[in-house]
Write a protein that holds these residues in place. Structure first.
Motif, mmCIF file in Angstrom:
data_model
loop_
_atom_site.group_PDB
_atom_site.id
_atom_site.type_symbol
_atom_site.label_atom_id
_atom_site.label_comp_id
_atom_site.label_asym_id
_atom_site.label_seq_id
_atom_site.Cartn_x
_atom_site.Cartn_y
_atom_site.Cartn_z
ATOM 1 N N ALA A 284 0.821 -1.208 0.000
ATOM 2 C CA ALA A 284 0.000 0.000 0.000
ATOM 3 C C ALA A 284 0.858 1.261 0.000
ATOM 4 O O ALA A 284 0.509 2.264 -0.632
ATOM 5 C CB ALA A 284 -0.930 -0.007 1.217
ATOM 6 N N GLN A 285 1.995 1.209 0.686
ATOM 7 C CA GLN A 285 2.848 2.390 0.763
ATOM 8 C C GLN A 285 3.593 2.644 -0.542
ATOM 9 O O GLN A 285 3.844 3.796 -0.899
ATOM 10 C CB GLN A 285 3.820 2.254 1.936
ATOM 11 N N ILE A 286 3.956 1.574 -1.256
ATOM 12 C CA ILE A 286 4.523 1.750 -2.595
ATOM 13 C C ILE A 286 3.503 2.465 -3.478
ATOM 14 O O ILE A 286 3.819 3.411 -4.216
ATOM 15 C CB ILE A 286 4.897 0.390 -3.225
ATOM 16 N N TYR A 287 2.262 2.010 -3.400
ATOM 17 C CA TYR A 287 1.184 2.616 -4.192
ATOM 18 C C TYR A 287 0.969 4.077 -3.796
ATOM 19 O O TYR A 287 0.962 4.968 -4.646
ATOM 20 C CB TYR A 287 -0.112 1.821 -4.007
ATOM 21 N N ALA A 288 0.771 4.326 -2.490
ATOM 22 C CA ALA A 288 0.436 5.673 -2.026
ATOM 23 C C ALA A 288 1.567 6.662 -2.297
ATOM 24 O O ALA A 288 1.326 7.783 -2.749
ATOM 25 C CB ALA A 288 0.115 5.640 -0.533
ATOM 26 N N SER A 289 2.799 6.252 -2.042
ATOM 27 C CA SER A 289 3.932 7.169 -2.248
ATOM 28 C C SER A 289 4.120 7.490 -3.725
ATOM 29 O O SER A 289 4.395 8.644 -4.084
ATOM 30 C CB SER A 289 5.216 6.574 -1.668
ATOM 31 N N SER A 290 3.935 6.496 -4.594
ATOM 32 C CA SER A 290 4.113 6.741 -6.030
ATOM 33 C C SER A 290 3.017 7.653 -6.569
ATOM 34 O O SER A 290 3.283 8.552 -7.382
ATOM 35 C CB SER A 290 4.125 5.419 -6.803
ATOM 36 N N ARG A 291 1.789 7.475 -6.105
ATOM 37 C CA ARG A 291 0.694 8.349 -6.576
ATOM 38 C C ARG A 291 0.861 9.768 -6.051
ATOM 39 O O ARG A 291 0.539 10.734 -6.745
ATOM 40 C CB ARG A 291 -0.651 7.780 -6.141
ATOM 41 N N MET A 292 1.333 9.912 -4.825
ATOM 42 C CA MET A 292 1.544 11.254 -4.302
ATOM 43 C C MET A 292 2.659 11.951 -5.078
ATOM 44 O O MET A 292 2.537 13.145 -5.412
ATOM 45 C CB MET A 292 1.890 11.196 -2.812
ATOM 46 N N MET A 293 3.749 11.233 -5.385
ATOM 47 C CA MET A 293 4.832 11.825 -6.168
ATOM 48 C C MET A 293 4.342 12.190 -7.568
ATOM 49 O O MET A 293 4.686 13.257 -8.110
ATOM 50 C CB MET A 293 6.001 10.843 -6.239
ATOM 51 N N HIS A 294 3.536 11.325 -8.160
ATOM 52 C CA HIS A 294 2.971 11.582 -9.491
ATOM 53 C C HIS A 294 2.114 12.852 -9.473
ATOM 54 O O HIS A 294 2.203 13.693 -10.375
ATOM 55 C CB HIS A 294 2.138 10.381 -9.921
ATOM 56 N N SER A 295 1.309 13.008 -8.423
ATOM 57 C CA SER A 295 0.468 14.192 -8.301
ATOM 58 C C SER A 295 1.312 15.455 -8.116
ATOM 59 O O SER A 295 1.046 16.485 -8.732
ATOM 60 C CB SER A 295 -0.491 14.029 -7.118
ATOM 61 N N LEU A 296 2.327 15.382 -7.272
ATOM 62 C CA LEU A 296 3.209 16.528 -7.055
ATOM 63 C C LEU A 296 3.902 16.941 -8.355
ATOM 64 O O LEU A 296 4.020 18.126 -8.661
ATOM 65 C CB LEU A 296 4.264 16.187 -5.990
#
Length: 448
Positions: A284-296
């Motif tokens: 879940a953290q791989i997913y959440a961190s990658s999506r947050m970086m993508h959004s930023l």
């Protein structure tokens, strides 16, 4: 199912005894307060997320409601905190797996990082499938525990007699007074961290609005049944004085209850469940961190390379970054390199408080604007009074953290990280030629 699984981590199985040992059965009050806050946060996220579905979730809501600097700070502090614990999750899981197969822990660590990296790189559905089954196993394990515990309490298992409230009230409901409840709240304040992942994942579902509505509406049920139910069973069956921080599965209060029921191999069974919880959290953290970086990156608040998804809509560069950093964090955990790792883990420990405060402030400011552009499928109750009440509780928790040496270190580390990122957010906005306090435009009624 992801909504159910997101709140059931290894901390439930290993850390529950800490709060109970501090407050006794009155730890239920601490869990109730923490759970109530989590429910309010989910209600706020649901209100904003159903109108503005976005993979940046609360970071983007902060940018809409507070300003560019706030979205930048919120996104980066969540990303850094998530990355910081990636190594800890894999290190913990690989220690168990290594002991099972009598191999060096770095071998299962490398295999797990590679496997879940591939899972996340394939397609968002791959991530969802694995999280579904991880969550299903954890949910079934908790349900089985609750059933076995209830049978023990009422004396329905062969060879056992009725226990009732004998253990629960042996030393009184609040054996250590209000101070014990305060210490218990400090121990369990962030027990429900992880629920915010649902708001991130909902943006990529087939029907974001329905997915988020369903997740929000089941929050009360899952917190009541799985957390409060588990703690109630433990406090009815185990004296609070025999519990504390569990260093191994054998010391987990869940294991102790199962052993009391005569379940063979309880410690080994709990080890498997803990490993699954750790791997689920890592996934879940791989997913959440990658999506947050993508959004930023999409908002020009991170390097542009992380803004590009592949043909399937998967942000491969952002995922690759999270995978690479998870390897670095695993190495740092094994090497025990000193202040950097300690600072990151300490700041991660209190970063959830900052994230939830930003969510509350964003909702407070956005509610009138959201009502003007779209009917709200989910509405925060008693607005704005409950939002302000949540902010007061967050402030109380922060003050409480200052009274404890470990929690104080975590809070101060998170405050340092917040200050550095807030300054960076102001600089980023000025470099781009925009005001740090300017807000990201809200979607129009048609697009909402």
């Amino acid at each position: 199912m992801m909504g159910l699984g997101s709140t059931i981590g290894a901390g439930l199985f290993l850390g529950t005894g800490v709060g109970i040992s501090a407050a006794g059965p009155a730890v239920l009050l601490a869990y109730f307060i923490a759970g109530f806050l989590a429910i309010l946060v989910m209600q706020m996220l649901g209100e904003m997320g159903t109108v503005i579905p976005a993979s940046g979730s609360f970071s983007e809501y902060a940018e809409h409601g507070i300003g560019r600097w706030a979205g930048f700070t919120q996104g980066w502090i969540y990303w850094l905190a998530t990355v910081a614990v990636l190594g800890a999750e894999i290190t913990g899981a690989s220690a168990f797996i290594g002991s099972w197969f009598d191999v060096s822990p770095w071998i299962p660590a490398a295999i797990c990082v590679a496997f879940f990296g591939i899972v996340n790189l394939l397609h968002v559905r791959s991530f969802g499938e694995f999280e579904y089954w991880f969550a299903a196993i954890k949910v079934l394990a908790i349900i089985a525990f609750l059933v076995i515990g209830a049978l023990l309490i009422f004396g329905f298992l062969p060879g056992h007699t009725f226990i009732g409230t004998e253990v629960f009230l042996n030393d009184g409901f609040m054996p250590n007074g209000l101070g014990g409840v305060a210490a218990g709240l400090l121990a369990v304040a962030f027990a429900f961290g992880g629920i915010e992942v649902v708001a991130i994942a909902a943006a990529e579902s087939d029907d974001p609005e329905k997915s988020l509505i369903d997740a929000v509406r089941t929050t009360i049920l899952r917190i009541s049944v799985f957390y409060l139910g588990s703690v109630l069973v433990i406090t009815f069956l185990l004296p609070y004085s025999m519990l504390g921080a569990a260093e191994s599965a054998a010391e987990s209060p869940f294991t102790m209850v199962l052993e009391r029921a005569g379940i063979p191999g309880a410690a080994g069974l709990m080890e498997v469940i803990i490993v699954l919880a750790l791997l689920s959290a890592f996934n879940a953290q791989i997913y959440a961190s990658s999506r947050m970086m993508h959004s930023l990156a999409n908002r020009k608040e991170a390097p542009h390379i992380f803004a590009h998804p592949n043909a399937k809509g998967v942000p491969t560069a952002a995922i690759a970054l999270s995978i690479t950093l998870s390897v670095v964090m695993v190495i740092l955990n094994y090497a025990d390199t000193g202040w950097l790792l300690t600072f990151m883990l300490n700041s991660a420990g209190a970063s959830l408080l900052i994230v939830w405060i930003f969510i509350a402030v964003s909702q407070l400011r956005l509610r009138p604007q959201l009502e003007a552009i779209h009917p709200l499928p989910i509405r925060m109750w008693a607005y704005p009074y409950l939002t302000w009440f949540a902010l007061l509780l967050f402030a109380a928790i922060a003050i409480l953290m200052l009274s404890d040496a470990t929690a104080r270190t975590q809070l101060l580390s998170a405050a340092v990280m917040f200050s550095v990122l807030a300054i960076a957010g102001v600089i980023n906005a000025k470099v781009r030629g925009i005001s740090p306090t300017s807000k990201l435009p809200l979607p129009t009624a048609a697009t909402a």
